[in-house]
Design a protein around this motif. Structure first.
Motif, PDB file in Angstrom:
ATOM      1  N   UNK A 118       1.609  48.997   8.359  1.00 34.97           N
ATOM      2  CA  UNK A 118       0.458  49.355   8.368  1.00 34.97           C
ATOM      3  C   UNK A 118      -0.137  50.544   7.859  1.00 34.97           C
ATOM      4  N   UNK A 119      -1.389  50.884   7.888  1.00 37.76           N
ATOM      5  CA  UNK A 119      -1.713  52.122   7.448  1.00 37.76           C
ATOM      6  C   UNK A 119      -1.312  53.405   8.233  1.00 37.76           C
ATOM      7  N   UNK A 120      -0.897  54.449   7.639  1.00 36.58           N
ATOM      8  CA  UNK A 120      -0.439  55.595   8.498  1.00 36.58           C
ATOM      9  C   UNK A 120      -1.684  56.083   9.555  1.00 36.58           C
ATOM     10  N   UNK A 121      -2.814  55.739   9.255  1.00 43.16           N
ATOM     11  CA  UNK A 121      -4.062  56.157  10.043  1.00 43.16           C
ATOM     12  C   UNK A 121      -4.328  54.978  11.125  1.00 43.16           C
ATOM     13  N   UNK A 122      -3.427  53.906  11.093  1.00 39.53           N
ATOM     14  CA  UNK A 122      -3.777  52.711  11.946  1.00 39.53           C
ATOM     15  C   UNK A 122      -4.770  51.744  11.374  1.00 39.53           C
TER      16      UNK A 122
END
Length: 208
Positions: free
Chosen positions: A88-92
């Motif tokens: 997933x993206x590290x920012x969610x």
């Protein structure tokens, strides 16, 4: 030293077919080592999808094949198993969604099939939120927060991390990659295949 003794006077051409998973991680260092010991050998690098590369190998256009395993083969030098993980993206995720949004490669793709099978077996509703023919497109989709995807730890990098536990995504099977060497290849190709067979199993992307 062994490679240098064998390769100092070798010449010719080697065709190596590999998925981008290895081209972006392990291959550059190993190819550098091979080039130093076999300076006269020309490398023809084909980076692409497993199915297309396997077809080229079967047609005699590729000497060494490093791809996701399609089926057991007599010319396999080894099989490498790596854990599939949700990424997933590290920012969610950019938006909250009751359905699991998936980013996947165009079929056929073993990772795509594994993700869908795991979600269906767990009874988790999902939707295909993004598709791409290439890993670079898949990476962009995941980094944007459009969707989650399944790869191995080789796909981790700036902006991409393992999916958080609160998404409660189901377990995945192991991914299998195989190294194959075409019969009756020249010695330089056998040397490179031997180097890959010796060094790739030592590479653990999960420890990076």
């Amino acid at each position: 030293a062994w490679l240098s003794l064998r390769g100092a006077r070798a010449d010719g051409r080697i065709s190596l077919g590999s998925t981008q998973d290895f081209a972006d991680t392990t291959l550059p260092d190993l190819l550098r080592r091979f080039a130093r010991s076999h300076p006269r050998v020309r490398l023809d690098l084909r980076i692409g999808r497993s199915k297309e590369l396997t077809t080229a190998f079967d047609q005699g256009q590729v000497d060494i094949l490093l791809t996701m395993r399609q089926a057991p083969a007599a010319d396999e030098l080894f099989v490498l198993k790596e854990e599939m993980i949700w990424l997933c993206a590290d920012k969610g995720l950019a938006t909250a969604d009751a359905d699991v949004p998936l980013a996947v490669l165009d079929p056929p793709c073993g990772f795509r099939a594994a993700a869908i099978s795991a979600l269906e077996a767990a009874g988790r509703p999902f939707r295909i939120a993004a598709t791409s023919p290439s890993l670079s497109g898949l990476r962009a989709a995941v980094m944007s927060g459009i969707a989650v995807t399944t790869r191995t730890a080789r796909f981790l990098g700036p902006g991409i991390e393992p999916a958080p536990a609160h998404l409660d995504l189901p377990p995945l099977p192991a991914a299998e990659f195989s190294l194959r060497l075409r019969a009756h290849t020249d010695k330089p190709a056998a040397d490179l295949a031997a180097l890959l067979a010796d060094e790739l199993p030592k590479d653990d992307p999960a420890r990076r």
